[in-house]
Enzyme design. Structure first.
Site, short mmCIF file in Angstrom:
data_model
loop_
_atom_site.label_atom_id
_atom_site.label_comp_id
_atom_site.label_asym_id
_atom_site.label_seq_id
_atom_site.Cartn_x
_atom_site.Cartn_y
_atom_site.Cartn_z
N TYR A 38 11.05 -9.90 -40.96
CA TYR A 38 10.88 -8.49 -40.37
C TYR A 38 9.47 -7.93 -40.07
CZ TYR A 38 8.63 -7.41 -44.87
OH TYR A 38 7.76 -7.40 -45.98
N GLY A 76 -5.38 1.78 -4.51
CA GLY A 76 -6.71 1.35 -4.49
C GLY A 76 -7.03 0.28 -3.57
N CYS A 125 3.10 -6.32 -42.47
CA CYS A 125 2.97 -5.04 -42.51
C CYS A 125 1.48 -4.43 -41.96
CB CYS A 125 2.98 -4.44 -43.91
SG CYS A 125 1.58 -5.17 -45.02
N HIS A 169 -14.50 3.13 -24.59
CA HIS A 169 -14.43 3.46 -26.07
C HIS A 169 -13.35 4.66 -26.17
CE1 HIS A 169 -16.14 6.18 -29.05
NE2 HIS A 169 -16.29 5.34 -29.78
N MET A 199 -6.24 -1.26 0.46
CA MET A 199 -6.35 -0.48 1.72
C MET A 199 -5.34 0.31 2.14
SD MET A 199 -7.56 -2.06 5.25
CE MET A 199 -5.64 -1.62 5.95
N LYS A 228 5.47 -5.93 -0.15
CA LYS A 228 5.95 -5.34 1.15
C LYS A 228 6.57 -6.45 1.97
CE LYS A 228 3.21 -1.67 1.97
NZ LYS A 228 1.97 -1.09 2.45
N ARG A 285 11.06 -1.10 -2.29
CA ARG A 285 10.27 -1.77 -3.52
C ARG A 285 11.18 -0.83 -4.73
NH1 ARG A 285 4.64 1.07 -2.84
NH2 ARG A 285 5.48 2.98 -2.71
N ARG A 306 -1.02 -3.55 7.48
CA ARG A 306 -0.82 -2.88 6.09
C ARG A 306 -1.03 -3.81 5.02
NH1 ARG A 306 5.72 -1.58 6.61
NH2 ARG A 306 5.24 -0.11 5.00
N SER A 335 3.94 -10.81 -47.29
CA SER A 335 3.86 -9.90 -46.26
C SER A 335 2.72 -9.78 -45.65
CB SER A 335 4.08 -8.50 -46.73
OG SER A 335 3.91 -7.78 -45.69
P1 ADP Z 1 1.68 2.10 1.28
O1 ADP Z 1 1.27 0.93 0.55
O2 ADP Z 1 0.55 3.27 1.05
O3 ADP Z 1 3.07 2.70 1.11
P2 ADP Z 1 2.43 1.39 3.90
O4 ADP Z 1 1.75 0.13 4.67
O5 ADP Z 1 3.83 1.40 3.40
O6 ADP Z 1 1.42 1.93 2.86
O7 ADP Z 1 2.18 2.55 5.09
C1 ADP Z 1 1.93 4.01 5.12
C2 ADP Z 1 2.63 4.92 5.89
O8 ADP Z 1 2.94 4.59 7.38
C3 ADP Z 1 4.12 4.89 5.46
O9 ADP Z 1 4.65 6.11 5.47
C4 ADP Z 1 4.93 3.90 6.22
O10 ADP Z 1 6.31 4.33 6.67
C5 ADP Z 1 4.18 4.27 7.68
N1 ADP Z 1 4.28 2.88 8.49
C6 ADP Z 1 3.76 1.75 8.20
N2 ADP Z 1 4.04 0.98 9.35
C7 ADP Z 1 4.64 1.67 10.36
C8 ADP Z 1 5.30 1.28 11.43
N3 ADP Z 1 5.09 0.09 11.90
N4 ADP Z 1 5.69 2.25 12.16
C9 ADP Z 1 5.85 3.58 11.77
N5 ADP Z 1 5.30 4.00 10.61
C10 ADP Z 1 4.66 3.05 9.58
MG MG Z 2 4.44 2.30 1.86
MG MG Z 3 -1.35 1.31 0.52
#
Ligand code: ADP
Ligand code: MG
Ligand code: MG
Length: 933
Positions: free
Chosen positions: A906, A120, A886, A473, A122, A41, A355, A111, A819
């Site tokens: 092969y 998973g 094989c 398993h 935060m 990010k 991304r 973020r 083989s």
């Molecule tokens: P994730 O990894 O779950 O995508 P994000 O960090 O991208 O989490 O953010 C979750 C939501 O919050 C997304 O919709 C993102 O666009 C929004 N968001 C994050 N930062 C800001 C910000 N500074 N202003 C407005 N919206 C935000």
């Molecule tokens: Mg996001």
């Molecule tokens: Mg996230």
């Protein structure tokens, strides 16, 4: 991407390392290639800023800070906090606002962002910096009281749940109660006063649940949020996700602090997510959703139904136009489909994330082909973009996409074994067997499975477990037996006592139909219709594999025992048969009885024949043994010859490697314990000795006793069998060569290669070859009596006993090809009996990391070394020695890469793996010839 990026400008710092990379005002200190340090990010935000796109100012705290934080026992490295303050001041300057300033408050989002996007981790906290004072500043500045209170309640809710660890349900219920009390349908129907009340309730919840007041100091909020992001790196779900995806645990996560922009400031504001192409089909069109007057998380939270992105073109045409241009630019810049997040604040567009988009197998293939045609990427890059698992998925039955889109999803877990499965839920293996026995299709649902559940798994359409990862398993066994499996659905509560399970508010009971998608890990209510995946109907896939064929050096052959399998594999692109197991032909229908008849007298007949050759005379018993044996073997020979003719015709012009009989003979007899029971039963009933049923059971038991071995896998099998009972070699040689002659006479082009299993000592091979050649000469002269014909075949051996690897040079003098039988080679090198190991301790070994991986799935490095020695010794003795593999590893992409590096000719795999192997072989060639051990 090319390394054109400039070195990042240095930044003054108090901490011993530079932990902070900031951006704003059209310039970023980091860039897109710094994913290791900035996370995906952070790197994306920096790259977009540098590209001149509108990104709200902010900074990234690096993954190194996360690692050092844990190193120091969950303490921020000295000086880091000062550097954070410094960076916050910079953001304040850039935004013209003050963090905690009641008159003109700066709010930020915090973020998480690891190198790989990871569920998973935060969740993001928005609106950080709000308290009772800054709230009023926000209201005064925006002139929008409702907006202010809405932002505040969201903040307490998110911070409470995510940072303070309070159960989110407490907040959700309070909000629902407020809506009910006011007859409001949606969050947006609550007015400022109502939201003010909600804020009070939320504060009380925080007090009650944490024993302290909600933290009002913005810097304390920031400190706690940063630490919560770090802590989430070692959260259980994040940990499990890394385990499954083989992501190292020492990468750490970065933290991004970003100036808030507000999509909830009215109808000229909004927020959305969009893909530059459709991630389901690959179609080239903006694909996504947005909501007006909303904040980020609303779109995914499903509180309100979002609009299709196309609607934005009508609502806010200018912002849409700008977004479209940016999407196009980002896709060209990254040369891949992007997954974008944006927010529009009062008509102004801001980019919040970019991304590479996750995509379905179908989309991956279509996008790769389209991008080559559009000149965005090369064929080589296209090949590297497709995962072998994608190819595998495209060849399995899938759910009808329309039905799937309309279906109710119960939950999502690990996509542990691909394919679509539909059936009635059952909660025990015994029930599965019982229901399947009366023709029901069932899905076996367990908390987790153990070897005791195997019989149920074997009859189920698919397997669903609440616990356990990709090496559990359930997952391992499901992949092995080719059943779809969804594992580790944490939210699934399975109750064996009531025979029901529940997740996300949906319950299903024994007998209820459910549908599993093992390719995506999803579980749906009801029986979804499936569509079968025909290779012939997938031109994009075929094109990609055509490119793979241009690049790969390894040939791809197949393991097939029947003409239909051979034909199927050939349609998939197989270039030969690497393993045709003759014993499979012994088991079907009437043949088993013939084979048993032969086995009963095999030893007696062989002894008698030896005696006869030595000049002795035969008694009646001996003559009868020979007659019975020869008659049975004669029938077998005729049947086998027919099988081989079919296979030669299906593989016309291509090599067909036929292996002589390999398994221990007892495998063709009924189970010995059952025979003992049967004989005992008949005896206790006082059955007369000459009763045919009783006599036959006694004969079979006597044979089973005679053949009984302590370790059959290390006993009389493979070439040993042919040396003890030479007629096995002779009959099979005749069947193969006469089939070849027949097909040739009919105008075909059969290529026979005869392969001897389980050779450990060169003399075993020499002696077998002597027998075989004598027979081949006899076949040839008999055939020539009927017209000119040549008998030509290649003679080779399997390499599957470690001793053979050591004497590969001696063996190569008598074999034209090798083989690798890597199943046995692994079993004998490790000293594991595969059947016992995989059902038992091996899973535990992998789970406990005593072994890094299951060596029966992916070639172990030591097996690779054995193969390397074998290839070099073998080719030293016979430079044009042809070498293949094989074992089941021949269809495993990582093992195929190893085979490429070893210079094999092969790989041979099951028909369904042929397309996967074509891709994997090309990817191995693209990865270059280097060895990684
Ligand atoms: P994730 O990894 O779950 O995508 P994000 O960090 O991208 O989490 O953010 C979750 C939501 O919050 C997304 O919709 C993102 O666009 C929004 N968001 C994050 N930062 C800001 C910000 N500074 N202003 C407005 N919206 C935000
Ligand atoms: Mg996001
Ligand atoms: Mg996230």
């Amino acid at each position: 991407m090319a390394d054109t990026a400039t070195a990042p400008r240095d930044r003054a710092h108090r901490a011993s390392k530079r932990y902070i990379f900031a951006w704003g005002d059209g310039h970023a200190e980091g860039h897109g290639e710094m994913k290791d340090l900035l996370g995906g990010k952070g790197a994306g935000l920096a790259e977009m800023t540098n590209a001149g796109l509108p990104v709200p100012a902010g900074f990234t705290i690096t993954t190194a800070a996360c690692n050092d934080y844990f190193e120091a026992g969950e303490r921020l490295p000295d000086g880091l906090w000062d550097d954070v303050l410094e960076a916050m001041h910079e953001v304040e300057e850039r935004s013209g606002k003050g963090f905690g300033d009641p008159r003109n408050p700066l709010l930020v989002s915090v973020r998480s962002g690891a190198k790989f996007s990871m569920p998973g981790m935060m969740d993001t906290v928005l609106n950080l910096g709000l308290n009772d004072e800054t709230l009023h500043g926000l209201i005064a500045l925006t002139g929008n009281e409702r907006f202010g209170w809405d932002a505040y309640r969201r903040f307490i809710q998110m911070f409470g749940r995510i940072v303070l660890g309070i159960d989110g349900a407490a907040f959700d219920e309070a909000l629902d109660a407020a809506k009910r009390a006011r007859g409001a349908e949606q969050d947006t129907d609550l007015d400022a006063a109502a939201l003010g009340d909600v804020v009070d309730t939320f504060k009380a919840i925080v007090q009650r649940e944490t024993g302290r007041a909600f933290p009002t100091d913005p810097y304390e909020q920031l400190d706690l949020a940063i630490k919560a992001v770090f802590a989430s790196w070692f959260g259980k779900r994040a940990h499990d996700y890394r385990e499954y995806n083989k992501i190292p645990h020492d990468l750490g996560t970065a933290v991004n602090v970003v100036t808030m922009v507000f999509g909830n400031m009215g109808d000229d504001s909004g927020t959305g997510v969009a893909f530059t192409r459709d991630p389901n089909t690959g179609e080239k069109a903006l694909y996504g959703e947005y909501l007006t007057n909303a904040q980020g998380e609303d779109v995914v939270a499903g509180i309100r139904t979002p609009q299709k992105i196309a609607q934005l073109a009508r609502d806010l045409p200018q912002a849409y136009g700008e977004f479209q241009g940016i999407a196009e630019r980002l896709e060209r810049h990254y040369r891949d489909v992007q997954d974008l997040e944006f927010t529009i604040e009062r008509g102004r567009l801001y980019m919040l994330q970019t991304r590479s988009a996750k995509r379905t197998a179908a989309a991956a293939v279509r996008i790769a082909v389209d991008m080559v045609e559009q000149g965005i990427i090369t064929k080589e890059e296209a090949l590297q973009r497709i995962e072998p698992a994608h190819v595998d998925q495209l060849l399995r039955d899938q759910f009808d996409p329309k039905a799937r889109a309309a279906a109710t999803r119960i939950a999502k877990g690990l996509n542990a074994s691909p394919g679509a499965a539909v059936g009635r839920a059952v909660f025990s293996a015994d029930t599965a067997v019982e229901w399947a026995g009366r023709g029901e299709r069932v899905i076996l649902v367990r908390i987790e499975t153990s070897p005791d559940d195997f019989h149920g798994m074997a009859v189920a359409q698919g397997i669903l477990t609440a616990r356990g990862g990709a090496t559990s398993h359930a997952a391992v066994v499901a992949r092995q037996i080719g059943k779809p499996c969804v594992a580790g659905v944490h939210e699934l509560q399975v109750n064996y006592a009531t025979g029901s399970a529940a997740a996300n508010g949906l319950t299903f009971s024994q007998g209820d139909p459910i549908s599993l998608d093992g390719s995506t890990g999803e579980v749906f209510v009801g029986a979804l219709p499936t569509v079968s995946a025909r290779f012939e109907d997938q031109p994009d896939l075929q094109r990609i594999l055509g490119w793979a064929d241009e690049i790969r050096r390894l040939q791809v052959w197949t393991n097939a025992d029947k003409p239909e399998e051979a034909a199927q594999a050939r349609r998939y692109g197989a270039q030969g048969i690497g393993l045709c197991r003759t014993e499979h032909m012994f088991r079907e229908g009437e043949r088993l009885d013939i084979v048993r008849g032969a086995i009963l007298v095999a030893f007696a007949a062989t002894r008698a024949k030896t005696g006869q050759v030595a000049g002795g005379s035969l008694d009646a018993d001996e003559r009868s043994a020979i007659a019975t044996f020869d008659e049975a073997m004669g029938k077998l020979e005729a049947l086998q010859q027919g099988d081989f003719e079919g296979i030669f015709r299906a593989m016309d012009g291509l090599p067909v490697v036929i292996r002589l009989i390999d398994p221990p003979l007892h495998e063709f007899l009924p189970n010995r314990e059952e025979l003992i029971e049967e004989v005992t039963r008949l005896r206790t009933l006082g059955t007369p000795e000459d009763d045919p049923e009783y006599a036959s059971a006694r004969r079979l038991l006597a044979a089973a006793d005679a053949l009984h071995e302590q370790n059959p896998m290390l006993g009389l099998r493979g070439c040993r069998l042919g040396l003890m009972i030479p007629d096995f070699v002779k009959v099979q040689t005749r069947a193969i060569l006469n089939a070849q002659i027949a097909v040739k006479r009919a105008g075909g082009d059969p290529h026979a290669e005869i392969m001897i299993p389980l050779v450990g000592h060169v003399n075993e091979l020499k002696e077998t070859r002597r027998l075989l050649e004598a027979e081949a000469k006899a076949v040839e002269s008999a055939a020539q009596a009927e017209g000119p014909i040549s008998v030509d075949y290649k003679f080779g051996t399997m390499i599957e006993i470690p001793r053979a690897c050591w004497v590969a040079d001696e063996i190569a003098e008598h074999a034209e090809f090798f083989s690798f039988g890597t199943n046995d080679l692994t079993q004998m090198t490790f000293g594991y009996s595969r059947d016992d190991a995989e059902g038992g301790f091996l899973l535990k070994y992998v789970e406990d990391k005593i072994l890094p991986a299951n060596p029966f799935q992916t070639l172990d490095p030591v097996i690779i070394s054995e193969m390397e020695m074998t290839v070099s010794k073998g080719r030293a003795a016979r430079p044009d020695l042809k070498v293949g593999i094989c074992g089941e590893h021949g269809g495993d992409p990582a093992s195929i890469a190893a085979c490429h590096r070893l210079g094999l000719n092969y790989v041979s795999c099951s028909p369904f793996r042929v397309p996967v192997a074509r891709l994997a072989a090309a990817q191995a060639a693209l990865a270059g010839g280097e060895r990684d051990t």
